[in-house]
Design a protein around this motif. Structure first.
Motif, PDB file in Angstrom:
ATOM      1  N   PHE B 229      43.607  69.524 -35.625  1.00 46.31           N
ATOM      2  CA  PHE B 229      43.415  70.968 -35.809  1.00 46.31           C
ATOM      3  C   PHE B 229      42.624  71.245 -37.089  1.00 46.31           C
ATOM      4  N   VAL B 230      43.066  70.610 -38.175  1.00 43.53           N
ATOM      5  CA  VAL B 230      42.452  70.881 -39.486  1.00 43.53           C
ATOM      6  C   VAL B 230      40.968  70.513 -39.479  1.00 43.53           C
ATOM      7  N   ASN B 231      40.645  69.356 -38.910  1.00 46.58           N
ATOM      8  CA  ASN B 231      39.232  68.936 -38.899  1.00 46.58           C
ATOM      9  C   ASN B 231      38.373  69.916 -38.121  1.00 46.58           C
ATOM     10  N   LEU B 245      42.364  80.701 -41.226  1.00 46.72           N
ATOM     11  CA  LEU B 245      41.953  79.851 -42.358  1.00 46.72           C
ATOM     12  C   LEU B 245      43.140  79.600 -43.291  1.00 46.72           C
ATOM     13  N   ALA B 246      43.929  80.666 -43.509  1.00 47.15           N
ATOM     14  CA  ALA B 246      45.109  80.516 -44.373  1.00 47.15           C
ATOM     15  C   ALA B 246      46.107  79.554 -43.724  1.00 47.15           C
ATOM     16  N   PHE B 247      46.274  79.710 -42.417  1.00 49.01           N
ATOM     17  CA  PHE B 247      47.180  78.810 -41.695  1.00 49.01           C
ATOM     18  C   PHE B 247      46.645  77.372 -41.757  1.00 49.01           C
ATOM     19  N   GLY B 248      45.323  77.248 -41.678  1.00 51.53           N
ATOM     20  CA  GLY B 248      44.692  75.924 -41.788  1.00 51.53           C
ATOM     21  C   GLY B 248      44.968  75.301 -43.141  1.00 51.53           C
ATOM     22  N   ALA B 249      44.947  76.128 -44.194  1.00 55.13           N
ATOM     23  CA  ALA B 249      45.218  75.611 -45.547  1.00 55.13           C
ATOM     24  C   ALA B 249      46.652  75.086 -45.625  1.00 55.13           C
ATOM     25  N   VAL B 250      47.576  75.820 -44.999  1.00 45.14           N
ATOM     26  CA  VAL B 250      48.985  75.378 -44.987  1.00 45.14           C
ATOM     27  C   VAL B 250      49.093  74.061 -44.219  1.00 45.14           C
ATOM     28  N   CYS B 251      48.446  74.030 -43.046  1.00 43.09           N
ATOM     29  CA  CYS B 251      48.521  72.815 -42.220  1.00 43.09           C
ATOM     30  C   CYS B 251      47.909  71.632 -42.954  1.00 43.09           C
ATOM     31  N   ASP B 444      46.698  85.219 -30.481  1.00 39.92           N
ATOM     32  CA  ASP B 444      45.800  85.483 -29.346  1.00 39.92           C
ATOM     33  C   ASP B 444      45.274  84.217 -28.671  1.00 39.92           C
ATOM     34  N   GLY B 445      45.854  83.084 -28.974  1.00 35.07           N
ATOM     35  CA  GLY B 445      45.454  81.833 -28.317  1.00 35.07           C
ATOM     36  C   GLY B 445      44.403  81.044 -29.080  1.00 35.07           C
ATOM     37  N   THR B 446      43.956  81.568 -30.222  1.00 31.52           N
ATOM     38  CA  THR B 446      42.943  80.846 -31.013  1.00 31.52           C
ATOM     39  C   THR B 446      43.456  79.457 -31.406  1.00 31.52           C
ATOM     40  N   LEU B 447      44.724  79.406 -31.776  1.00 29.30           N
ATOM     41  CA  LEU B 447      45.290  78.128 -32.247  1.00 29.30           C
ATOM     42  C   LEU B 447      45.278  77.059 -31.153  1.00 29.30           C
ATOM     43  N   LEU B 448      45.277  77.529 -29.899  1.00 31.44           N
ATOM     44  CA  LEU B 448      45.294  76.559 -28.795  1.00 31.44           C
ATOM     45  C   LEU B 448      43.893  76.062 -28.449  1.00 31.44           C
ATOM     46  N   LYS B 449      42.903  76.657 -29.099  1.00 33.65           N
ATOM     47  CA  LYS B 449      41.523  76.232 -28.821  1.00 33.65           C
ATOM     48  C   LYS B 449      41.007  75.298 -29.904  1.00 33.65           C
ATOM     49  N   ALA B 455      52.144  72.191 -26.361  1.00 37.29           N
ATOM     50  CA  ALA B 455      53.100  71.080 -26.474  1.00 37.29           C
ATOM     51  C   ALA B 455      52.867  70.295 -27.757  1.00 37.29           C
ATOM     52  N   GLU B 456      51.592  70.111 -28.099  1.00 40.94           N
ATOM     53  CA  GLU B 456      51.265  69.368 -29.324  1.00 40.94           C
ATOM     54  C   GLU B 456      51.756  70.136 -30.559  1.00 40.94           C
ATOM     55  N   TRP B 457      51.576  71.455 -30.523  1.00 43.28           N
ATOM     56  CA  TRP B 457      52.061  72.265 -31.650  1.00 43.28           C
ATOM     57  C   TRP B 457      53.581  72.173 -31.760  1.00 43.28           C
TER      58      TRP B 457
END
Lengths: 486, 522
Positions: B229-231, B245-251, B444-449, B455-457
């Motif tokens: 996800f991060v990459n 982006l903020a969630f990405g920083a946390v991840c 809105d499903g962005t995280l799944l794209k 399931a991975e999340w």
């Protein structure tokens, strides 16, 4: 005291390793895909096959075991994997012979062309790595993995062949079958046959009539001899077979070498690319090929018929008696297979009247729902459709009426015409419900929507035998009533 | 040879068999041999660099010790009755010689490290002036360079004696579990263990295996999953809303922790299999209540190295003392006290950034933490007063939780800078993070794209919870020892679940590219 402690520790370690191994093996069994032909064949009753076909997609598309059962009445199975090299065929057959004792093994000679022409290592190895090991967890599987590491030109680390490493990412796609079919693989009703329902005209390759001399890859030769020995040891008649395909002249040289080895060992090499066999089978490269490499289902019928006659006459495989249970399984699978073919014929039909005719047979339900203005160019095709089904075609002459109709076994069981028309019926325990208007077409089977909802005639066909909706298409009023499935 | 590869597992097994099968006096020989083989597996030419480093330190340490001994002998020779000035003269002379030896060796090692890190950037900036050199940063150079430099400074400061055996110096430099990504060990702690004889200790061995399993779990199940996800996010950050982006920083922060601490767990676990205890590098860092505390719990061996070998010497240097005095006299006492400390801190944090890399983002990352710590120090009297005025009890749970959350947020932002490819990217990402927040993007499903399915999340979330629970439990107890103390059936169940989790949910094998440890590149 110290010895007792050490003993306990050792026992604990052993128990732990055994438990961990058992869990990992269990996980492997669950995670491994179950749809490999070389796995599904183990769903057949033990010692029930009279013949077995082993090889690549060439043999998969060319031989129909249910047709063989219908024509010659012997049982067989096509055990294939994509781009299968000869060493894979060897280990697949070797392992199968632990649970089956066929009289004849027909092996695809395409696997002998490894490393040459269209069977180039880089592609073959990549495909083979993906599919060759789709066989039961066993010593033979391990040996095949080691053989692949030795024989393939593209060298891969051993981890590539460890099923848990390979398939562990399937955890999120597991289905109930992955658990239920661990120890009882599900045999396919087509018995490994993969009909290809497309057609692409091919030129029949022409070769000079000369004595060809060629060479085989050293590992191919090694495993061809091993295969011959295996069949001799197991007292099984080996037949090499090559299905029609378009290949280069150089390959002819290579197959001449296969032929030489076969002759030396008194093994028939049935090469359907030879003119004599092309003539005998009436194989037509213009009509019977799906593309350059594979025969289509028309071609498969011809090849299967000829191969069946050859095996029946040469190896006394005509009308083999089996237990009533096996006979019943095969008769049932034959019916399913025949129905699948019939369904495919319906699915490929794009002429409205011919579709209506084909789907008017026993066991089919046709649902018709129109939408929008139907009085458009090309409506004669639509009129023929309505006439064929015994429906009124008056709506085609107005711009305000719609039709909702349900036809079961070729008989109209519900029909309505109007600006808004509905039709409901219960057929084969399924509820069919149609609702249509100028701007909406709905066809539901047990509440599930299947209509294409397009301007023109929306048609859905349900097959009772396979219990499936087999076709949903629209004949578009804005495009001369041409068929659309999207 | 990645720590998480089957090849590494086979390598360790073979090394262990040899290690415990041979007579104990040659165990260190086996360790050296396997360490060199391990390091050579990354490229034989790297061996030249690490051996050059070990050799330079070996000779420099022995030269310095010889100078110390000569100085001592000279002082003894002149006797107690000698003039103080003569003694000072002798000391000064030998101190100067020591400094030369120390300086040359540090220049070779630390200068070499800086050269390798900075030259490519300098060359790309001044490409007409500087020739293009085909430089490759040897694997683990940042770690072993600090380790050997620390040893040399200890010898210079007479804290440890110089190692007389070249072979042992090389082993100290190349000991395979720690050479790739630390921990950065101290000579006084590691060298005696490496030279010692080790009997097979069942309990310690099993605890080592537990630690390896835990490290592999963190790396393969959590870090490498989040890295997908991060990459994707960082490679295409311009396409996503601020909240993503903020969630990405946390991840990324969680990924970095799981990756780095997982690698350290494996290193420490492998070390333990050989009967060698390496220094801890993490101490539940996300439970820190301030940024300075965070850095006392995160990458501890780097922090303590920089503190002991850079910060303290700088703060206590004559230059800083003079500056302090000057400021006390000319401005005020507080300035005289704090300014030298702040300058030293700033140098420390810039060094921390540079140690990671020459890119602007690394220097900014170091500065960011340095400035946060300085602000914290400067505001401490004020915040203390505010707490009293507002009746906030710093020891109460709510305030502690708030402090932890605040620190975590600040750290995540720092790690985001660290993850960016350049300073410009870090600046742009920061701008976007606040400019287009769009909270709905989280649902809105962005995280799944972005490479991970639902399931991975779910697996990633469960892994985070497991890591969090283990951290909470580990506050007062060692989790591994607690598991080891359980009944056999419970212990087996936990371990089997762990093994199965890694086998099924680990990111490895077909369909995934092997992900090297993040600190591998430093």
């Amino acid at each position: 005291m110290r010895n007792t402690k050490s003993y306990k520790r050792i026992m604990r370690i052993i128990i732990f390793i055994v438990l961990a191994a058992a869990l990992l093996i269990g996980a492997t069994l669950v995670l491994t895909p179950k749809d490999f032909s070389a796995l599904a064949i183990y769903g057949e009753p033990r010692q029930s096959l009279d013949a077995v076909f082993v090889g690549s997609s060439h043999i998969m598309s060319a031989i129909s075991p249910t047709q063989l059962w219908h024509n010659e009445h012997f049982t067989s199975y096509v055990m294939y994997s994509w781009s299968e090299p000869i060493w894979t065929s060897y280990y697949h057959l070797k392992h199968l012979l632990k649970s089956q004792s066929p009289k004849v093994a027909v092996v695809d000679a395409l696997g002998c062309s490894y490393g040459q022409f269209s069977f180039m290592p880089a592609q073959v190895d990549a495909v083979s790595n993906e599919f060759s090991l789709g066989m039961p967890m066993s010593i033979d599987r391990l040996r095949l993995a080691l053989t692949m590491m030795r024989c393939q030109e593209t060298k891969m680390p051993f981890g590539t062949y460890v099923p848990l490493i390979k398939y562990h990412a399937r955890w999120q796609y597991l289905t109930i079958e992955d658990f239920t079919q661990i120890f009882a693989p599900k045999s396919s009703s087509g018995k490994g046959y993969g009909p290809i329902y497309v057609h692409k005209e091919q030129m029949q390759p022409q070769y000079e009539d000369k004595g060809y001399v060629g060479t085989l890859n050293k590992y191919v030769e090694e495993y061809l001899y091993k295969l011959i020995k295996l069949c001799k040891d197991k007292n099984i008649k080996l037949v090499m077979m090559l299905s029609p395909h378009v290949f280069a002249e150089g390959e002819k040289e290579m197959y001449a070498q296969v032929n030489r080895i076969c002759e030396e060992n008194e093994i028939p090499f049935v090469n359907y690319n030879e003119q004599e066999l092309i003539t005998r089978t009436q194989f037509n490269f213009a009509e019977d090929m799906a593309e350059e490499e594979h025969v289509n289902y028309h071609g498969a019928r011809k090849i299967t018929r000829d191969m069946g006659e050859f095996l029946a006459s040469e190896y006394a495989l005509k009308d083999i008696k089996h237990t009533s249970e096996i006979e019943s399984i095969w008769d049932k699978d034959l019916a399913i297979d025949a129905r699948d073919e019939q369904n495919m014929d319906i699915r490929l039909e794009t002429q409205p009247n011919l579709l209506a005719e084909k789907a008017s047979e026993e066991g089919y339900v046709i649902c018709v729902s129109t939408k929008g203005e139907l009085n458009k160019a090309g409506k004669e095709a639509a009129r023929a459709f309505f006439t064929q089904l015994g429906l009124s075609d008056k709506i085609l002459d107005t711009s305000a009426l719609q039709c909702a109709a349900i036809i079961e076994n070729g008989k109209v069981v519900a029909e309505n015409y109007g600006a808004n028309a509905n039709a409901d019926a219960k057929c084969y325990d399924k509820s069919f419900s149609i609702a249509t208007s100028f701007d909406k077409s709905s066809i539901c089977i047990d509440g599930e929507e299947h209509s294409r909802d397009r301007e023109g005639m929306n048609v859905v066909i349900y097959d009772k035998v396979s219990d499936k909706m087999i076709q949903s298409l629209s004949f578009n009023a804005f495009d001369n009533y041409n068929a659309f499935t999207a | 040879m990645l720590f998480t590869s089957l090849k590494f597992a086979a390598f360790v097994i073979i090394a262990l068999i040899m290690y415990y099968a041979v007579p104990k006096r040659i165990q260190s020989g086996i360790l050296l041999a396997v360490s060199l083989v391990f390091y050579a597996s990354f490229g034989k030419r790297y061996l030249v660099a690490v051996l050059a480093s070990a050799l330079s330190v070996y000779f420099a340490a022995n030269i310095i010790e010889r100078i110390h001994n000569t100085e001592k002998a000279k002082l003894t020779l002149v006797g107690k009755s000698a003039d103080k000035a003569v003694k000072q003269q002798i000391k000064k002379h030998y101190r100067a010689l020591c400094r030369i030896a120390l300086g040359v060796c540090l220049l070779f090692n630390l200068g070499g490290l800086l050269f390798l890190k900075f030259y490519p950037i300098a060359q790309s900036t001044f490409n007409t002036l500087l020739p293009k050199l085909n430089l490759v940063l040897p694997v683990g150079i940042s770690f072993y360079t600090l380790q050997v430099s620390g040893y040399l400074i200890d010898v210079y400061n007479k804290k440890v004696n110089a190692e007389k055996s070249l072979f042992k110096t090389i082993l100290f430099t190349t000991f395979f579990p720690q050479i790739i990504e630390g921990p950065i060990s101290r000579f006084s702690e590691l060298a005696p263990q490496l030279a010692g004889e080790h009997r097979f200790n069942y309990d310690s061995f099993i605890l080592g295996l537990y630690r390896i399993l835990w490290g592999v779990f963190k790396k393969l199940v959590l870090a490498d999953r989040l890295s997908i996800f991060v990459n994707k996010l960082f490679d295409n950050y311009t396409e996503y809303a601020g909240v993503i982006l903020a969630f990405g920083a946390v991840c990324y922060t969680v990924q970095l922790y799981a990756d780095f601490s997982g690698g350290i767990d494996i290193a420490l676990g492998v070390g333990r299999l050989f009967g060698i205890e390496l220094a801890e590098n993490f101490k539940r860092p996300f439970f820190s209540k301030s940024v300075s505390e965070f850095w006392r719990r995160w990458h501890i061996t780097l922090g303590t190295w920089l503190r002991d070998y850079l910060f303290y010497p700088l703060t206590l240097s004559k230059t800083m003392a003079k500056l302090g005095k000057l400021l006390s006299k000319r401005v005020n006492k507080a300035m005289g006290k704090w300014v030298p400390a702040y300058i030293s801190l700033l140098i420390l944090w810039i060094s921390n950034g540079i140690w990671h890399g020459a890119g602007g983002q690394y220097i900014a990352f170091g500065l960011y933490h340095g400035i946060l710590i300085m602000i914290g120090m400067a505001l401490e009297p004020l915040t203390d007063k505010a707490h009293i005025a507002l009746h906030i009890d710093k020891n109460k749970k709510p305030w502690q939780i708030f402090s932890i959350m605040r620190t975590f947020t600040l750290v995540c932002f720092g790690e985001m800078i660290f993850r960016c490819n350049s300073l410009a990217m870090a600046a742009d990402m920061t701008k976007r993070m606040f400019a287009k927040v769009n909270l709905s993007a989280l649902t809105d499903g962005t995280l799944l794209k972005l490479g991970l399915s639902g399931a991975e999340w779910t697996v990633a979330l469960i892994a985070v919870i497991v890591v969090l629970l283990v951290s909470i439990y580990g506050r007062n107890k060692c989790v591994r020892e607690s598991v080891y103390a359980l009944s056999v059936s419970k212990r087996f169940a936990i371990l089997l679940i762990g093994i199965l989790s890694v086998a099924i949910f680990g990111i490895y094998g077909a369909g995934y590219d092997p992900t090297p440890f993040i600190y591998f590149k430093f």
